[in-house]
Design an enzyme around this catalytic site. Structure first.
Site, PDB file in Angstrom:
ATOM      1  CD1 TRP A 169      26.916 -54.501 -23.435  1.00  0.00           C
ATOM      2  CD2 TRP A 169      28.123 -53.175 -22.095  1.00  0.00           C
ATOM      3  NE1 TRP A 169      27.284 -53.406 -24.165  1.00  0.00           N
ATOM      4  CE2 TRP A 169      28.034 -52.566 -23.369  1.00  0.00           C
ATOM      5  CE3 TRP A 169      28.827 -52.527 -21.100  1.00  0.00           C
ATOM      6  CZ2 TRP A 169      28.605 -51.348 -23.659  1.00  0.00           C
ATOM      7  CZ3 TRP A 169      29.413 -51.293 -21.379  1.00  0.00           C
ATOM      8  CH2 TRP A 169      29.294 -50.715 -22.649  1.00  0.00           C
ATOM      9  CB  CYS A 170      25.795 -50.253 -19.587  1.00  0.00           C
ATOM     10  SG  CYS A 170      26.010 -48.670 -18.751  1.00  0.00           S
ATOM     11  CE1 TYR A 171      27.159 -50.839 -10.523  1.00  0.00           C
ATOM     12  CE2 TYR A 171      27.525 -48.546 -11.154  1.00  0.00           C
ATOM     13  CZ  TYR A 171      27.244 -49.493 -10.179  1.00  0.00           C
ATOM     14  OH  TYR A 171      27.033 -49.105  -8.881  1.00  0.00           O
TER      15      TYR A 171
END
Length: 484
Positions: A169-171
């Site tokens: 989920w981390c950009y």
């Protein structure tokens, strides 16, 4: 000339011939009692003269000690890594200083607040990290996915193991992924793991293998760790104290970094090279990874004398954090405002005003613990009301400012936050100040009181003796009248 007879006429203390005076037991008793009373009252008066007298008043603060205030702190965070711990300051005038490092020191600690090494040095980190432009391009998987079961085997087998700890989920993890996979594929082709066997690029999904990431103290995503196999084993995984990579994240830079890492390792063996012959760019992009997941922050910051905030949090311009996994529990060893007081001056201040001298730093020794699993996304806030106290000593007939001290009262609260949890100290200075003035006693007043004690006791004793003597004479006369 004035005759001696006329001079004697002004004598206040006329003498009675000794043969006309009469000693009595009652007079002797009263004399002893009077002497003891004089000694007792003299001792009390002397003690009162030697005791300092102070007056306390509340006045408008007209300080002349500058527009800045110093905050001394020593705070331990058992679950915040020094890798990302940041000390920030902001105020109502718009000041916003992020990640203060010049006057702040950090030490890695374990969950029991025990230091695990020397001071943690963050080293240079680029403000803008370079990423590749392959986001929209197709690419194939080049790195090896590791799990809690396979990680120890790979760490013990390869001299150099470079792992990307990420979260889907981390950009920033998604920005790194194309470059990482391309670099891993290139390195795999140049240094075949089956033939060469000196280096392997791998990855760990922290949403699936949370315990493995916690063992490696991963708090921000992505975190790139460099593991070196050797005979000096640190834990059950069989690696040296590892390093963190903080360089650019484009494919070209990653490949150059991996080649610099593998260059010192002999191809014919899997032994760890003692020297590091990597270039300066590679060396500057790495620094030791934290040995534990905690951090002790100590030092000082200077803030303006206006309402503001001291904030301690996890911060990075190229990492993401999972708020549900952040724990801002902390133990405050020391938090004070103003300059440090020397031991000699502290003893002098306590002599004049015993309750001063750092004993009213309300948060010292306090613990604010949020147990893991009890509540997530917890921000801990402290509201501090600061009051200045001046102690003025009057010695040698002039005023001498002995010390300026800042005391505070504190109210703390724990509350849920939709953002990344922080430890926040709201501070506000009172427009009033406490003025403590030492008032020395006059020596002439002391002498006057001593004379009053002696004269008063002597006079009262004389009156009592006269009453007692006349009463006894009267009783004798009455007794004689009855006999006749």
């Amino acid at each position: 000339m004035i005759s001696s007879t006329k001079l004697k006429s002004v004598d206040f203390y006329r003498k009675i011939p000794r043969d006309l005076t009469e000693a009595s037991l009652s007079g002797a008793g009263l004399s002893i009692i009077a002497a003891l009373s004089m000694m007792f009252l003299f001792g009390m008066e002397l003690g009162n003269y030697l005791t300092l007298s102070t007056s306390t008043s509340v006045v408008v603060d007209k300080s002349t000690d500058g527009e800045f205030l110093r905050i001394e702190l020593n705070i331990s965070f058992p679950a915040l890594s020094c890798e990302f711990a940041s000390v920030d300051v902001n105020d109502v005038l718009g000041t916003n200083r992020l990640n203060i490092t010049k006057t702040i020191r950090k030490f890695s600690i374990d969950r029991n607040l025990i230091p695990t090494g020397t001071e943690y040095h963050p080293g240079p980190v680029p403000n803008i990290m370079k990423h590749g432009d392959e986001v929209d391009e197709e690419y194939s998987e080049g790195s090896v996915s590791l799990t809690a079961d396979t990680f120890p085997r790979y760490a013990q087998h390869y001299p150099i193991l470079v792992v990307n700890f990420f979260a889907p989920w981390c950009y920033w993890s998604n920005r790194l992924k194309p470059s990482w996979e391309k670099a891993a594929k290139t390195i795999s082709e140049r240094y075949d793991p089956e033939v060469d066997g000196r280096i392997l690029m791998a990855k760990v999904d922290c949403t699936e293998h949370g315990e493995l990431c916690r063992k490696n103290h991963i708090q921000g995503y992505p975190s790139i760790r460099i593991f070196r196999k050797g005979s000096d084993l640190r834990d059950e995984y069989g690696q040296h104290d590892h390093e963190s990579y903080y360089g650019d994240r484009d494919t070209e830079t990653l490949v150059k970094t991996m080649e610099a890492l593998v260059a010192p390792v002999p191809m014919e063996s899997h032994k760890l090279a003692v020297g590091n012959k990597s270039d300066n760019a590679t060396r500057d992009s790495k620094r030791p990874a934290p040995l534990t997941g905690g951090c002790r922050i100590e030092g000082f910051v200077r803030v303006k004398k206006v309402p503001g905030n001291l904030v301690i949090s996890a911060r990075s311009e190229s990492h993401s954090f999972d708020p549900s996994q952040m724990n801002m529990s902390h133990v405050i060893s020391h938090l004070s405002f103003g300059k440090k007081i020397s031991p000699r001056l502290l003893a002098e201040v306590k002599r004049i005003t015993p309750y001063l001298g750092g004993s009213i730093d309300r948060l010292n020794g306090r613990q604010y613990i949020n147990r893991h699993g009890e509540q997530t996304n917890v921000t801990i806030e402290h509201y501090l009301q600061i009051v200045k106290t001046e102690v003025i000593s009057r010695r040698s007939g002039r005023d001498y400012k002995l010390v300026e001290e800042y005391e505070y009262t504190a109210h703390s609260s724990l509350g849920e936050s939709i953002y990344i949890p922080v430890a926040k100290f709201h501070f506000e200075l009172s427009p009033m100040q406490i003025l403590v003035i030492e008032t020395p006693k006059s020596f002439s007043h002391f002498i006057t009181n001593v004379c009053a004690i002696i004269g008063g006791v002597f006079t009262v004793a004389g009156i009592l003796d006269s009453i007692l003597h006349n009463t006894l004479n009267f009783m004798r006369k009455v007794e004689l009248g009855k006999n006749f």
